[in-house]
Enzyme design. Sequence first.
Site, PDB file in Angstrom:
ATOM      1  CB  THR A  66       0.924   9.200  -4.515  1.00 33.86           C
ATOM      2  OG1 THR A  66       0.193  10.016  -3.582  1.00 33.86           O
ATOM      3  CG2 THR A  66       2.064   8.509  -3.793  1.00 33.86           C
ATOM      4  CG  ASP A 146     -15.126   8.008 -14.279  1.00 33.74           C
ATOM      5  OD1 ASP A 146     -15.777   8.631 -13.414  1.00 33.74           O
ATOM      6  OD2 ASP A 146     -13.881   8.014 -14.326  1.00 33.74           O
ATOM      7  NE  ARG A 208      -4.715   4.438  -2.888  1.00 30.58           N
ATOM      8  CZ  ARG A 208      -3.714   4.792  -3.663  1.00 30.58           C
ATOM      9  NH1 ARG A 208      -3.263   3.942  -4.581  1.00 30.58           N
ATOM     10  NH2 ARG A 208      -3.155   5.986  -3.554  1.00 30.58           N
ATOM     11  CG  ASP A 232       0.446  -3.342  -8.108  1.00 27.59           C
ATOM     12  OD1 ASP A 232       1.514  -3.954  -7.871  1.00 27.59           O
ATOM     13  OD2 ASP A 232       0.329  -2.105  -7.976  1.00 27.59           O
ATOM     14  CD  GLU A 237      -1.291  -2.439  -0.690  1.00 31.09           C
ATOM     15  OE1 GLU A 237      -0.503  -1.483  -0.550  1.00 31.09           O
ATOM     16  OE2 GLU A 237      -1.867  -2.673  -1.755  1.00 31.09           O
ATOM     17  CG  HIS A 254       0.560  -0.450  -3.849  1.00 33.10           C
ATOM     18  ND1 HIS A 254      -0.273   0.021  -2.848  1.00 33.10           N
ATOM     19  CD2 HIS A 254       0.430   0.447  -4.859  1.00 33.10           C
ATOM     20  CE1 HIS A 254      -0.863   1.140  -3.243  1.00 33.10           C
ATOM     21  NE2 HIS A 254      -0.436   1.416  -4.465  1.00 33.10           N
ATOM     22  N   GLY A 257       2.827   1.400 -10.412  1.00 32.71           N
ATOM     23  CA  GLY A 257       3.237   2.744 -10.808  1.00 32.71           C
ATOM     24  C   GLY A 257       4.703   3.045 -10.593  1.00 32.71           C
ATOM     25  CE1 TYR A 258       5.739   2.568  -5.733  1.00 36.37           C
ATOM     26  CE2 TYR A 258       7.630   1.250  -5.101  1.00 36.37           C
ATOM     27  CZ  TYR A 258       6.573   2.051  -4.761  1.00 36.37           C
ATOM     28  OH  TYR A 258       6.345   2.344  -3.437  1.00 36.37           O
TER      29      TYR A 258
END
Length: 378
Positions: A66, A146, A208, A232, A237, A254, A257-258
Site C-alpha cells: 500500500t 499541502d 483515510r 470511499d 472501518e 475503500h 485504489g483497487y
Amino acid sequence: MKILVDENMPYARDLFSRLGEVTAVPGRPIPVAQLADADALMVRSVTKVNESLLAGKPIKFVGTATAGTDHIDEAWLKQAGIGFSAAPGCNAIAVVEYVFSSLLMLAERDGFSLHERTVGIVGVGNVGRRLQARLEALGITTLLCDPPRADRGDEGDFRSLNELVQHADILTFHTPLFKDGPYKTLHLADEKLIRSLKPGAILINACRGAVVDNTALLTCLNEGQKLSVVLDVWEGEPELNVELLKKVDIGTPHIAGYTLEGKARGTTQVFEAYSKFIGHEQHVALDTLLPAPEFGRITLHGPLDQPTLKRLVHLVYDVRRDDAPLRKVAGIPGEFDKLRKNYLERREWSSLYVICDDASAASLLCKLGFNAVHHPAR
C-alpha cells in the site's frame, strides 16, 4: 525461509515463491500462530503491524503493498531492527481515475461542465500531483494545499486550506492520516470546514476515513446543507455509519485504489524490496503479469468532449458498480471486508486502446493516461 502474504495480494504467491516458502493468510484478523516461525510478513492496509503483533516473533522484514502506512508502527519496527518497505504511489493512478469516474457521473447527473468548476486538491503527493496534471490537461482550474510541502519549499503554488474552502467548487482529500503534530490531518474536514463549503460544493474523500469527521458530516447533511459527497473511506472501518451512507451521493468500500494494475504494482514493489533485503535482488516487469483487458480496442470519431470522455471513462470503470453493492449490505457484519476480498477485476485507462481520427483527441487522451493513437479517417 517462510514468507506470510495477505491472501488478497495478487501475484504474491507466484512472486514470493521465488524467494522462499509462501503461506497465504487473511489480513483481518491475521492468524497470530502463523507468525511463530515466519521470516517475513507482507500485508495490506487492513493489518495493524505493531509491537503487540510482532514482539517475540522471528519476523525480520515487513512489507505493505500500500501507499499509506498509518497501519504500520514504523518507529517500533526500526527499534526492533525489522526491515520495512511500503509501495508509495502504487495505486495513485487508480485513485485519480476513481475521482474522475465520480466527477463525470455527478456532472452528467447535475448537468454541469467540469470546465466551469474549480477543484481544490488537499494533499499533493503521488495522487494529488497526478490528479492535478490530468485536470489541467482538460483545462480545469486547480488549487493546491499541502502545508508540509509548502514549508519544505517544494515546487508548487500552494494555498491555505481556508482559501480552498472559499474558492473551490470541488474539494478532494488525498492526505496521509496524521493523528497529531504540526500537520495533523485527523478531522481535517471538521464541522466548521464542512459548513464553510460553497453551496452545492462536492466533497470527496479517497484517502483515510478519519480525515473527514463523519459525525459532523452527517450532522450537516441532516440539516439540509447543499453538498454532494463522495466517500470511499470511512471512520471505524470495516464498520461504517449506515445513516451517513444513505446521505452521500457515492459510497464505496475503500476500493478507490483497487485496480489490477495498482494491486500488482504494490505486490511487485514490496517483492523487489524484500528480494534486495535478503541479497537476491530481482525486478519484475508489470506487463508480464497482467492479463489481456476485457476491451481490446475501440475507435473514436471526432473531438473529445465531456460526454465522450465520460463514456470512455465509464467503459473502463463506472463508480456506480461499487456504490450499489455497498448499499445492499451496509451494516451487516463482515460484508464490508467481503466486498473488498471478492472485488470484481478493474483495469486502468491505459488498458483501453483508442484509435482516434482526430489528432487533438488522441493527444489529449494520451495525456489523460489512455493508450490512444491517431489514425486519420480515409
